[in-house]
Design a protein around this motif. Structure first.
Motif: not given
Length: 328
Positions: A171-185
């Motif tokens: 349940n953490e908000m991490t840099e890698r989470l945002e990185s993957v989200r951006h790639v998918i977007e």
């Protein structure tokens, strides 16, 4: 990023095609006629944005594909242990693995504190073998809202908008989470990051368990399952059972029941993945989509009588009537 899609069914091909079309370095772990089709003509995708035919690198050998930075596991739940064993040569220290698999995930009680913390879900991973194959550090949870059907090997049609919700299992908000989200977007798929992926999981679980088994019993589309006056009372009863179970785990489904069923009907004349599997003579994901939810309900003492009865009927049909004759 070196990205691998492990499993080239309808969902896997949709994600692979969108990522490759956006310029990502995409590898696909596939086999048989699907592998042959990809090598010959790439992946063909028709969705709301148009028609695509994209080349991707494909192999049935994880060793040949080599280490990957991001791996989407796009297999059916029954094949999950085999697939996780197969991807081992592609893992390095920082590889991110996103299981895009229906149902309650094997990691549900991992990564967080709570009453059942660290327990295995018996209907999915009774011996804990799946957990051992993939350490927590590699995992990002996901819920895929993509309605796609396989027209032929590596040929897919998707009829609704694409959405993927991502979240760390801690349940953490991490840099890698945002990185993957951006790639998918960037690939034209709506991507959201959340600090509570389990809430989102329950929304998909509710959709799956109220539609998939019933579609096998009735041969109905999503529109029929959620809108036919003869089926709606049963669907609503099952939905209420799931909502009660989700609430017992502190989760919240963000749609009220009426809106939930309207949205389901609005998906149109689409066959569920379980009905597609049934018609193709494939194993059904009843353990992940159904039995795991019953198991979680039993843990907290919430009754799921209607849901259990429907699962029993679905199992009977799957066991004894693989190819039912059409009604005259």
């Amino acid at each position: 990023m070196k990205i691998c899609i492990a499993g080239a069914g309808a969902i896997g091909c949709t994600i692979a095609a969108r990522l490759a079309h956006s310029g990502q370095d995409v590898n696909v772990l596939a086999r048989g006629e699907t592998l042959a089709a990809i090598k010959k003509e790439g992946i063909k995708l028709t969705d709301l944005d148009g028609d695509y035919q994209v080349p991707v690198n494909a192999s049935e050998s994880a060793e040949e594909l080599g280490p990957q930075d991001l791996i989407f596991i796009c297999t059916k739940a029954p094949a999950l242990p085999v697939m996780l064993e197969k991807i081992q040569p592609m893992l390095h220290e920082k590889t991110i693995v996103i299981p895009a698999v229906n149902g309650i995930p094997w990691w549900y009680f991992q990564g967080i504190e709570g009453r059942f913390s660290g327990e295995n879900i018996q209907s999915i991973d009774p011996e804990g073998s799946v957990s051992k194959l993939l350490p927590h550090k590699h995992l990002i949870g996901c819920v895929v809202f993509i309605t796609a059907s396989r027209q032929a090997p590596a040929v897919v049609k998707a009829t609704n908008p694409h959405l993927i919700v991502l979240g760390e299992i801690t349940n953490e908000m991490t840099e890698r989470l945002e990185s993957v989200r951006h790639v998918i977007e960037l690939a034209g798929i709506e991507a959201r990051a959340t600090d509570n992926i389990r809430d989102q999981l329950w929304t998909k679980v509710a959709a799956n368990i109220t539609s998939n088994p019933l579609s096998v019993v009735t041969k109905g589309t999503l529109e029929q399952v959620y809108a036919d006056d003869r089926l709606k009372p049963l669907v609503r009863q099952m939905l209420d059972e799931v909502l009660l179970t989700a609430a017992a785990y502190g989760a919240r489904i963000r749609f009220d029941p009426h809106t939930f069923m309207e949205l389901g009907a609005g998906m149109g004349a689409v066959k569920t993945s379980m009905l597609q599997d049934f018609e193709a003579g494939q194993p059904l994901e009843l353990s992940a989509i159904g039995h795991s939810v019953i198991e979680l309900a039993n843990k907290v003492g919430t009754p799921m009588v209607a849901t259990q009865n429907l699962l029993n009927v679905t199992e009977f049909i799957a066991t004894h009537h693989t190819h039912l004759p059409k009604a005259s």
